[in-house]
Design an enzyme around this catalytic site. Structure first.
Site, PDB file in Angstrom:
ATOM      1  N   GLY A 176       0.814  -1.220   0.000  1.00  0.00           N
ATOM      2  CA  GLY A 176       0.000   0.000   0.000  1.00  0.00           C
ATOM      3  C   GLY A 176       0.841   1.261   0.000  1.00  0.00           C
ATOM      4  O   GLY A 176       1.596   1.505   0.941  1.00  0.00           O
ATOM      5  N   ARG A 210      -7.994   1.680   6.477  1.00  0.00           N
ATOM      6  CA  ARG A 210      -8.648   1.501   7.770  1.00  0.00           C
ATOM      7  C   ARG A 210     -10.148   1.383   7.590  1.00  0.00           C
ATOM      8  O   ARG A 210     -10.706   1.848   6.602  1.00  0.00           O
ATOM      9  CB  ARG A 210      -8.312   2.704   8.682  1.00  0.00           C
ATOM     10  CG  ARG A 210      -6.821   2.832   8.935  1.00  0.00           C
ATOM     11  CD  ARG A 210      -6.493   3.991   9.866  1.00  0.00           C
ATOM     12  NE  ARG A 210      -7.046   3.843  11.192  1.00  0.00           N
ATOM     13  CZ  ARG A 210      -6.517   3.089  12.159  1.00  0.00           C
ATOM     14  NH1 ARG A 210      -5.412   2.405  11.942  1.00  0.00           N
ATOM     15  NH2 ARG A 210      -7.086   3.034  13.344  1.00  0.00           N
ATOM     16  N   HIS A 259      10.904  38.161   4.496  1.00  0.00           N
ATOM     17  CA  HIS A 259      11.992  37.623   3.676  1.00  0.00           C
ATOM     18  C   HIS A 259      13.203  37.354   4.546  1.00  0.00           C
ATOM     19  O   HIS A 259      13.546  38.201   5.377  1.00  0.00           O
ATOM     20  CB  HIS A 259      12.363  38.618   2.582  1.00  0.00           C
ATOM     21  CG  HIS A 259      13.556  38.173   1.785  1.00  0.00           C
ATOM     22  ND1 HIS A 259      13.458  37.165   0.839  1.00  0.00           N
ATOM     23  CD2 HIS A 259      14.852  38.564   1.816  1.00  0.00           C
ATOM     24  CE1 HIS A 259      14.661  36.972   0.308  1.00  0.00           C
ATOM     25  NE2 HIS A 259      15.516  37.797   0.880  1.00  0.00           N
TER      26      HIS A 259
HETATM   27  P1  FAD Z   1      -9.770   7.092  17.082  1.00  0.00           P
HETATM   28  O1  FAD Z   1      -8.564   7.930  17.239  1.00  0.00           O
HETATM   29  O2  FAD Z   1      -9.632   5.795  16.367  1.00  0.00           O
HETATM   30  O3  FAD Z   1     -10.378   6.874  18.519  1.00  0.00           O
HETATM   31  C1  FAD Z   1     -11.484   6.080  18.769  1.00  0.00           C
HETATM   32  C2  FAD Z   1     -11.439   5.612  20.197  1.00  0.00           C
HETATM   33  O4  FAD Z   1     -12.679   5.005  20.510  1.00  0.00           O
HETATM   34  C3  FAD Z   1     -10.383   4.561  20.482  1.00  0.00           C
HETATM   35  O5  FAD Z   1      -9.640   4.947  21.590  1.00  0.00           O
HETATM   36  C4  FAD Z   1     -11.176   3.279  20.729  1.00  0.00           C
HETATM   37  O6  FAD Z   1     -10.548   2.429  21.690  1.00  0.00           O
HETATM   38  C5  FAD Z   1     -12.465   3.826  21.269  1.00  0.00           C
HETATM   39  N1  FAD Z   1     -13.625   2.968  21.059  1.00  0.00           N
HETATM   40  C6  FAD Z   1     -14.026   2.394  19.903  1.00  0.00           C
HETATM   41  N2  FAD Z   1     -15.196   1.744  20.073  1.00  0.00           N
HETATM   42  C7  FAD Z   1     -15.528   1.912  21.369  1.00  0.00           C
HETATM   43  C8  FAD Z   1     -16.622   1.485  22.148  1.00  0.00           C
HETATM   44  N3  FAD Z   1     -17.628   0.787  21.622  1.00  0.00           N
HETATM   45  N4  FAD Z   1     -16.637   1.809  23.463  1.00  0.00           N
HETATM   46  C9  FAD Z   1     -15.632   2.542  24.016  1.00  0.00           C
HETATM   47  N5  FAD Z   1     -14.584   2.985  23.313  1.00  0.00           N
HETATM   48  C10 FAD Z   1     -14.535   2.681  22.014  1.00  0.00           C
HETATM   49  N6  FAD Z   1      -4.397  11.694  10.977  1.00  0.00           N
HETATM   50  C11 FAD Z   1      -3.965  12.955  10.850  1.00  0.00           C
HETATM   51  O7  FAD Z   1      -4.791  13.877  10.790  1.00  0.00           O
HETATM   52  N7  FAD Z   1      -2.631  13.251  10.785  1.00  0.00           N
HETATM   53  C12 FAD Z   1      -1.686  12.288  10.838  1.00  0.00           C
HETATM   54  O8  FAD Z   1      -0.494  12.585  10.787  1.00  0.00           O
HETATM   55  C13 FAD Z   1      -2.107  10.950  10.971  1.00  0.00           C
HETATM   56  N8  FAD Z   1      -1.201   9.957  11.052  1.00  0.00           N
HETATM   57  C14 FAD Z   1      -1.623   8.679  11.234  1.00  0.00           C
HETATM   58  C15 FAD Z   1      -0.665   7.674  11.321  1.00  0.00           C
HETATM   59  C16 FAD Z   1      -1.051   6.360  11.514  1.00  0.00           C
HETATM   60  C17 FAD Z   1      -0.009   5.285  11.616  1.00  0.00           C
HETATM   61  C18 FAD Z   1      -2.439   6.045  11.663  1.00  0.00           C
HETATM   62  C19 FAD Z   1      -2.884   4.633  11.913  1.00  0.00           C
HETATM   63  C20 FAD Z   1      -3.401   7.039  11.570  1.00  0.00           C
HETATM   64  C21 FAD Z   1      -3.004   8.364  11.353  1.00  0.00           C
HETATM   65  N9  FAD Z   1      -3.931   9.403  11.240  1.00  0.00           N
HETATM   66  C22 FAD Z   1      -3.497  10.685  11.049  1.00  0.00           C
HETATM   67  C23 FAD Z   1      -5.385   9.155  11.316  1.00  0.00           C
HETATM   68  C24 FAD Z   1      -5.914   9.537  12.694  1.00  0.00           C
HETATM   69  O9  FAD Z   1      -5.232   8.788  13.672  1.00  0.00           O
HETATM   70  C25 FAD Z   1      -7.412   9.271  12.770  1.00  0.00           C
HETATM   71  O10 FAD Z   1      -8.068   9.941  11.719  1.00  0.00           O
HETATM   72  C26 FAD Z   1      -7.977   9.770  14.096  1.00  0.00           C
HETATM   73  O11 FAD Z   1      -7.367   9.119  15.178  1.00  0.00           O
HETATM   74  C27 FAD Z   1      -9.492   9.557  14.141  1.00  0.00           C
HETATM   75  O12 FAD Z   1      -9.988  10.009  15.357  1.00  0.00           O
HETATM   76  P2  FAD Z   1     -11.299   9.391  16.028  1.00  0.00           P
HETATM   77  O13 FAD Z   1     -11.484  10.126  17.302  1.00  0.00           O
HETATM   78  O14 FAD Z   1     -12.384   9.387  15.044  1.00  0.00           O
HETATM   79  O15 FAD Z   1     -10.968   7.870  16.309  1.00  0.00           O
HETATM   80  P1  AMP Z   2      -4.718   4.228   2.098  1.00  0.00           P
HETATM   81  O1  AMP Z   2      -6.139   3.719   2.092  1.00  0.00           O
HETATM   82  O2  AMP Z   2      -4.543   5.623   1.611  1.00  0.00           O
HETATM   83  O3  AMP Z   2      -4.013   3.957   3.390  1.00  0.00           O
HETATM   84  O4  AMP Z   2      -3.952   3.353   1.013  1.00  0.00           O
HETATM   85  C1  AMP Z   2      -3.937   1.949   0.994  1.00  0.00           C
HETATM   86  C2  AMP Z   2      -3.413   1.487  -0.362  1.00  0.00           C
HETATM   87  O5  AMP Z   2      -3.250   0.064  -0.344  1.00  0.00           O
HETATM   88  C3  AMP Z   2      -4.359   1.805  -1.516  1.00  0.00           C
HETATM   89  O6  AMP Z   2      -3.694   2.628  -2.440  1.00  0.00           O
HETATM   90  C4  AMP Z   2      -4.684   0.428  -2.103  1.00  0.00           C
HETATM   91  O7  AMP Z   2      -4.734   0.462  -3.516  1.00  0.00           O
HETATM   92  C5  AMP Z   2      -3.494  -0.422  -1.644  1.00  0.00           C
HETATM   93  N1  AMP Z   2      -3.800  -1.874  -1.609  1.00  0.00           N
HETATM   94  C6  AMP Z   2      -4.902  -2.482  -1.104  1.00  0.00           C
HETATM   95  N2  AMP Z   2      -4.834  -3.855  -1.254  1.00  0.00           N
HETATM   96  C7  AMP Z   2      -3.641  -4.109  -1.877  1.00  0.00           C
HETATM   97  C8  AMP Z   2      -2.961  -5.316  -2.315  1.00  0.00           C
HETATM   98  N3  AMP Z   2      -3.484  -6.543  -2.150  1.00  0.00           N
HETATM   99  N4  AMP Z   2      -1.748  -5.191  -2.906  1.00  0.00           N
HETATM  100  C9  AMP Z   2      -1.187  -3.970  -3.080  1.00  0.00           C
HETATM  101  N5  AMP Z   2      -1.780  -2.804  -2.699  1.00  0.00           N
HETATM  102  C10 AMP Z   2      -2.982  -2.865  -2.104  1.00  0.00           C
END
Ligand code: FAD
Ligand code: AMP
Length: 483
Positions: free
Chosen positions: A188, A282, A454
């Site tokens: 990906g 995700r 600047h």
């Molecule tokens: P989450 O942060 O997923 O929080 C949801 C919470 O709800 C969790 O703590 C979970 O345990 C809890 N929960 C779920 N279901 C229940 C339930 N039924 N009862 C009680 N608790 C529950 N976004 C950016 O904007 N900038 C970035 O640089 C960025 N980098 C990222 C890097 C990585 C590796 C990843 C994986 C994601 C990244 N994201 C980034 C995306 C960002 O983390 C998410 O968009 C954001 O966390 C979403 O916030 P949220 O509050 O909707 O959900």
């Molecule tokens: P994002 O949703 O932006 O995190 O990107 C995930 C990426 O994974 C997308 O660009 C998809 O096309 C790619 N992807 C999903 N399944 C596969 C797979 N089986 N092999 C290679 N790439 C994949």
């Protein structure tokens, strides 16, 4: 007996904790239910963003960037360092400390604002009730006038590459390596794949990114995506487009490796890696979240249906962040949290979904807001483009950081800014200037007539706005497009 609150928030990620704090600030009695616990049975606040997302990934990106700077780019300044080495355990410990500091900070903010933190799994029931089931299986009921669902998202797994948390990992596992893999595969080429691939590539791994799609970053402006691919390839990322992973085989006893099969057109190939990161996107956390009769509905992928103001189909029940439509971004989740809290107390707060910045934290960063050139072309819009390369920026050259460009797009007739796309140093912060400008409905002339300090990287934004009108000073202007 059940406890009664004005608002119960389910989830404490950037959507949920911000919503809870804003509700409490507005005088509402607020509880936030969170199910996450660590190995020591401690409650974990902050969700994906703070624990396994934005923050830890940026900590590793910053450490690895400093490492590669010291190793490869100090000599041009006349600095010699001797052998540069990375202590991966120390890098990880620093990351963990930052995560602890920030998640602990949320617990402090909850206390300071009077938000009640409740541990357990929340399930929304009919009649604005939330059933909370603790880790020991005991359950209780919370009564609420309003419910905000902020349950977030989790990684998607694909059958050809089952995560074993040892050789094949997801994004969470890729933040935890305690040694640099020699050969690293990434499935990906999305934001997460590129960021995590960059971390380990900078630290010395030979990284191959396998992407099923033929196009690189298809949602980005094509010109910026093309430039980004060129820059990342020059840095050593081997990005292979049109390669769909079809299977994996983990072999070896003490030292394991993984053979990855993938198809590219009519051809089938394999590559062997020490570790494989699955970064294919995700999905919303909506399992066991809603009782069948609670009146909240979701689509076939598990995204909860909401209107433009994050109201679900059940009165008084809202949903925000990754569990609803729109980009999966922390700042989008937080702003939705604020909007919902304010609407609960009767304010008319709305969110401008056309003005959400999007960033990839590679180096250089890639950042964008608004429409891309290809989107506008497809819609038949009449627009003008100004591009300014960082190689013509004095500040970027002084910093030895001049890869990339700023591209500003404005409406040909009204001059209103329609989008800005940047690959370059500090792109995330630079694009924010245009996010603000777009919020105020600015024209490209407004930016062109603004005085910029600047030498700053921001001058590249200024020059792109000038270029959109054929007035750039520090590059040769393209002749105005004939109408
Ligand atoms: P989450 O942060 O997923 O929080 C949801 C919470 O709800 C969790 O703590 C979970 O345990 C809890 N929960 C779920 N279901 C229940 C339930 N039924 N009862 C009680 N608790 C529950 N976004 C950016 O904007 N900038 C970035 O640089 C960025 N980098 C990222 C890097 C990585 C590796 C990843 C994986 C994601 C990244 N994201 C980034 C995306 C960002 O983390 C998410 O968009 C954001 O966390 C979403 O916030 P949220 O509050 O909707 O959900
Ligand atoms: P994002 O949703 O932006 O995190 O990107 C995930 C990426 O994974 C997308 O660009 C998809 O096309 C790619 N992807 C999903 N399944 C596969 C797979 N089986 N092999 C290679 N790439 C994949």
């Amino acid at each position: 007996m059940s406890d009664k609150y004005d608002v119960v928030v389910v989830g404490s990620g950037p959507g949920g904790y911000v919503a809870a704090i804003r509700c409490a600030q507005l005088g509402l009695t607020t509880a936030c239910v969170e199910q996450w616990e660590d190995a020591k049975d401690k409650a974990v606040l902050g969700g994906t963003c703070l624990n396994v997302g934005c923050i830890p990934s940026k900590a590793l990106l910053d450490s690895s960037h400093k490492y590669i700077e010291a190793k490869e780019h100090f000599d041009v300044h006349g600095i010699s360092t001797g052998k540069v080495a990375m202590d991966v355990k120390q890098m990880q410990a620093r990351k963990d400390k930052i995560v602890m500091q920030l998640t602990g900070g949320i617990a402090g903010l909850f206390k300071a604002n009077g938000v009640t933190s409740i541990r357990g799994h929340g399930k929304v029931l009919a009649g604005k009730k939330v059933e909370v089931t603790a880790a020991d299986g005991k359950s209780s009921i919370l009564d609420a006038d309003n419910i905000i669902i902020a349950a977030g998202s989790q990684v998607i797994n694909i059958p050809p590459a089952p995560v074993d948390n040892e050789t094949i990992v997801d994004s969470t596992g890729a933040l935890e390596f305690n040694a640099v893999p020699k050969r690293l595969g990434v499935i990906g080429a999305g934001v997460i794949g590129l960021e995590l691939g960059s971390v380990w590539s900078r630290l010395g791994a030979e990284v191959v990114v396998l992407e099923a799609l033929e196009d690189f970053l298809p949602a980005m402006d094509v010109q910026i995506a093309k430039e980004t691919k060129k820059i990342l390839t020059k840095q050593g990322l081997d990005i292979r487009l049109g390669c769909r992973v079809t299977g994996t085989e983990v072999t070896g006893a003490k030292k394991k490796s993984v053979k990855v099969s993938f198809s590219s057109g009519d051809e089938d190939s394999t590559e062997t890696f020490d570790k494989l990161i699955v970064a294919v996107g995700r999905k919303p956390n909506s399992e066991n979240l809603l009782s069948a009769d609670c009146g909240v509905n979701m689509d076939e992928r598990g995204f909860i249906f909401v209107d433009d103001y994050c109201a679900t189909e059940a009165p008084g029940v809202f949903a925000i962040g990754d569990v609803v439509r729109g980009p999966m971004l922390a700042h989008k989740a937080s702003e939705e949290g604020v909007m919902v809290a304010e609407r609960i107390v009767g304010k008319k707060t709305a969110m401008n979904y056309d003005c959400i910045p999007n960033v990839i934290y590679t180096h250089p960063e890639v950042a964008s807001v608004g429409k891309t050139e290809q989107e506008l072309k497809a819609a038949g819009e009449d627009f003008k483009v100004g591009v300014f390369p960082f190689v013509a920026s004095g500040r970027a050259l002084a910093a030895n950081d001049s890869d990339g460009m700023v591209k500003l797009i404005a409406d040909s007739n009204t001059d209103r800014i329609l989008g800005c796309h940047i690959v370059g140093p500090s792109a995330a912060d630079l694009v924010q200037q245009i996010v603000i400008a777009m919020e105020f409905g600015s024209s490209s002339e407004d930016i062109a007539l603004t005085v910029f300090g600047h030498p700053t990287l921001s001058e590249a934004v200024h020059e792109a706005a000038l270029a959109a009108n054929g007035h750039a000073i520090h590059i040769q202007n393209k002749r105005p497009r004939k109408k």
